[in-house]
Design a protein around this motif. Structure first.
Motif, PDB file in Angstrom:
ATOM      1  N   UNK A   7       4.022   5.602  -0.721  1.00 13.25           N
ATOM      2  CA  UNK A   7       4.949   6.104   0.274  1.00 13.25           C
ATOM      3  C   UNK A   7       5.786   4.991   0.866  1.00 13.25           C
ATOM      4  N   UNK A   8       6.563   5.309   1.880  1.00 19.54           N
ATOM      5  CA  UNK A   8       7.478   4.339   2.467  1.00 19.54           C
ATOM      6  C   UNK A   8       6.708   3.293   3.267  1.00 19.54           C
ATOM      7  N   UNK A   9       7.283   2.096   3.428  1.00 16.38           N
ATOM      8  CA  UNK A   9       6.576   1.018   4.137  1.00 16.38           C
ATOM      9  C   UNK A   9       6.124   1.441   5.532  1.00 16.38           C
ATOM     10  N   UNK A  10       4.883   1.116   5.852  1.00 20.92           N
ATOM     11  CA  UNK A  10       4.236   1.414   7.122  1.00 20.92           C
ATOM     12  C   UNK A  10       3.960   2.900   7.326  1.00 20.92           C
ATOM     13  N   UNK A  11       4.223   3.709   6.302  1.00 24.94           N
ATOM     14  CA  UNK A  11       3.917   5.149   6.376  1.00 24.94           C
ATOM     15  C   UNK A  11       3.226   5.594   5.083  1.00 24.94           C
ATOM     16  N   UNK A  12       2.388   4.723   4.543  1.00 20.36           N
ATOM     17  CA  UNK A  12       1.746   5.029   3.266  1.00 20.36           C
ATOM     18  C   UNK A  12       0.630   6.066   3.432  1.00 20.36           C
ATOM     19  N   UNK A  13       0.349   6.741   2.337  1.00 23.01           N
ATOM     20  CA  UNK A  13      -0.743   7.703   2.258  1.00 23.01           C
ATOM     21  C   UNK A  13      -1.782   7.193   1.264  1.00 23.01           C
ATOM     22  N   UNK A  14      -3.052   7.574   1.444  1.00 27.06           N
ATOM     23  CA  UNK A  14      -4.082   7.135   0.511  1.00 27.06           C
ATOM     24  C   UNK A  14      -4.089   7.971  -0.769  1.00 27.06           C
ATOM     25  N   UNK A  15      -4.409   7.311  -1.868  1.00 31.29           N
ATOM     26  CA  UNK A  15      -4.511   7.998  -3.142  1.00 31.29           C
ATOM     27  C   UNK A  15      -5.695   7.485  -3.939  1.00 31.29           C
ATOM     28  N   UNK A  16      -6.042   8.234  -4.967  1.00 31.86           N
ATOM     29  CA  UNK A  16      -7.147   7.888  -5.863  1.00 31.86           C
ATOM     30  C   UNK A  16      -6.697   8.128  -7.300  1.00 31.86           C
ATOM     31  N   UNK A  17      -7.118   7.258  -8.201  1.00 33.86           N
ATOM     32  CA  UNK A  17      -6.911   7.472  -9.627  1.00 33.86           C
ATOM     33  C   UNK A  17      -8.179   8.104 -10.191  1.00 33.86           C
ATOM     34  N   UNK A  18      -8.045   9.288 -10.770  1.00 33.63           N
ATOM     35  CA  UNK A  18      -9.188   9.964 -11.363  1.00 33.63           C
ATOM     36  C   UNK A  18      -9.532   9.345 -12.719  1.00 33.63           C
ATOM     37  N   UNK A  19     -10.683   9.693 -13.240  1.00 37.10           N
ATOM     38  CA  UNK A  19     -11.121   9.142 -14.530  1.00 37.10           C
ATOM     39  C   UNK A  19     -10.167   9.521 -15.656  1.00 37.10           C
ATOM     40  N   UNK A  20      -9.388  10.575 -15.452  1.00 36.16           N
ATOM     41  CA  UNK A  20      -8.388  11.002 -16.436  1.00 36.16           C
ATOM     42  C   UNK A  20      -7.126  10.150 -16.401  1.00 36.16           C
ATOM     43  N   UNK A  21      -7.019   9.287 -15.380  1.00 35.05           N
ATOM     44  CA  UNK A  21      -5.810   8.511 -15.171  1.00 35.05           C
ATOM     45  C   UNK A  21      -4.825   9.173 -14.231  1.00 35.05           C
ATOM     46  N   UNK A  22      -5.114  10.407 -13.827  1.00 38.95           N
ATOM     47  CA  UNK A  22      -4.237  11.131 -12.899  1.00 38.95           C
ATOM     48  C   UNK A  22      -4.307  10.501 -11.515  1.00 38.95           C
ATOM     49  N   UNK A  23      -3.155  10.312 -10.904  1.00 37.99           N
ATOM     50  CA  UNK A  23      -3.062   9.789  -9.544  1.00 37.99           C
ATOM     51  C   UNK A  23      -2.937  10.970  -8.584  1.00 37.99           C
ATOM     52  N   UNK A  24      -3.817  11.030  -7.584  1.00 38.61           N
ATOM     53  CA  UNK A  24      -3.773  12.147  -6.651  1.00 38.61           C
ATOM     54  C   UNK A  24      -3.678  11.661  -5.213  1.00 38.61           C
ATOM     55  N   UNK A  25      -3.118  12.511  -4.377  1.00 42.06           N
ATOM     56  CA  UNK A  25      -2.938  12.272  -2.945  1.00 42.06           C
ATOM     57  C   UNK A  25      -4.184  12.773  -2.217  1.00 42.06           C
ATOM     58  N   UNK A  26      -4.866  11.864  -1.504  1.00 45.94           N
ATOM     59  CA  UNK A  26      -6.075  12.276  -0.777  1.00 45.94           C
ATOM     60  C   UNK A  26      -5.858  12.199   0.736  1.00 45.94           C
TER      61      UNK A  26
END
Length: 284
Positions: A7-26
């Motif tokens: 996300x934009x600087x100082x307003x980032x959101x957390x994410x995780x990379x799944x074992x499939x390689x998919x990037x998701x928003x948590x």
């Protein structure tokens, strides 16, 4: 597990990379990757949360801006002259004990953000480094226990203004702390995925020319030694960063020295931790 922030600087959101390689928003997990997250066993809690919720999390495009993989830590501790060949190229003797200095946390930025050559800088240099992310409060840690205090690892480019570091008196921190001088990430990779941090290939290129090409096995003081040693002098808090030094191939060590100018492109990576790319721009 691979953690990232987007996300934009100082307003980032957390994410995780799944074992499939998919990037998701948590984001709906409700926490960012900060001191409280690590101190409260956040990685395990997030793992359990994903079991029930991963399928409902939005996918994140890898075209999104990646932010630093951790939210601003309490401190960034760096280790100087920690690769034997790098010490040799600078004409310095190998240190008998780790050389420590701080880097301002305001230098932290995303892995692919522009690196801003500071106002009046003439000697902005690069340094690919393995960063250790501390997982729990650490004080007077015994060497045999040191790995228990690590949450994971990340790629860090320890940018340095050499004139300010070496020619202006005082401590190295002056040459290390300009804005954008600490691109971190793209991922925090948990330690279970990096079983041998003291045997990782790391590299850096400028304008397509490979300049640093080494292995963390050239470190004079290895990962557990650094965690234990530093904890004798200060308390390490969850989320703190230890940047473990850079191998040979920095601009300072070349003949003649080579420093960044506007438009130069720096690319770097560490085995298992991902890659970064920064374009140098002049301060405006």
């Amino acid at each position: 597990m691979k953690l990232f922030r987007f996300g934009s600087p100082d307003h980032e959101h957390p994410g995780v990379v799944l074992s499939t390689g998919q990037h998701i928003d948590v984001t709906h997990f409700g926490e960012d990757y900060d001191e409280l997250f690590f101190a409260s066993n956040g990685i395990d809690r997030l793992t359990h949360w994903l079991t029930a919720h991963a399928h409902t999390c939005p996918e994140v495009s890898t075209d999104e801006r990646f932010g630093p993989c951790i939210k601003r830590p309490s401190k960034i501790i760096c280790v100087g002259l920690n690769y034997a060949k790098h010490a040799a190229e600078t004409g310095a003797a190998s240190p008998a004990e780790p050389i420590l200095f701080f880097k301002a946390t305001t230098a932290l930025c995303g892995p692919n953000d522009n690196v801003v050559i500071p106002k009046r800088s003439e000697k902005t240099d690069w340094e690919v480094e393995l960063a250790i992310i501390i997982g729990k409060r650490a004080s007077y840690v015994e060497l045999d226990d040191a790995m228990d205090y690590i949450a994971g690892y990340a790629l860090h480019n320890d940018y340095s203004e050499r004139a300010w570091q070496l020619e202006r008196g005082g401590q190295w921190v002056k040459g290390k702390s300009a804005d954008t001088f600490a691109p971190m990430g793209p991922y925090l990779v948990t330690k279970d995925e990096i079983p041998e941090p003291n045997n990782l290939h790391l590299w850096l290129s400028v304008n397509g020319k490979r300049l640093q090409d080494s292995n963390t096995d050239d470190m004079i003081f290895n990962v557990p030694t650094l965690v234990s040693y530093i904890s004798q002098f200060m308390t390490l808090l969850p989320g703190d960063v230890i940047s473990t030094g850079t191998p040979a191939g920095v601009g300072l060590g070349m003949n003649p020295p080579w420093y960044l100018t506007s438009g130069d492109v720096v690319e770097l990576g560490i085995e298992g931790l991902g890659e970064q790319k920064q374009t140098a721009v002049s301060f405006t």
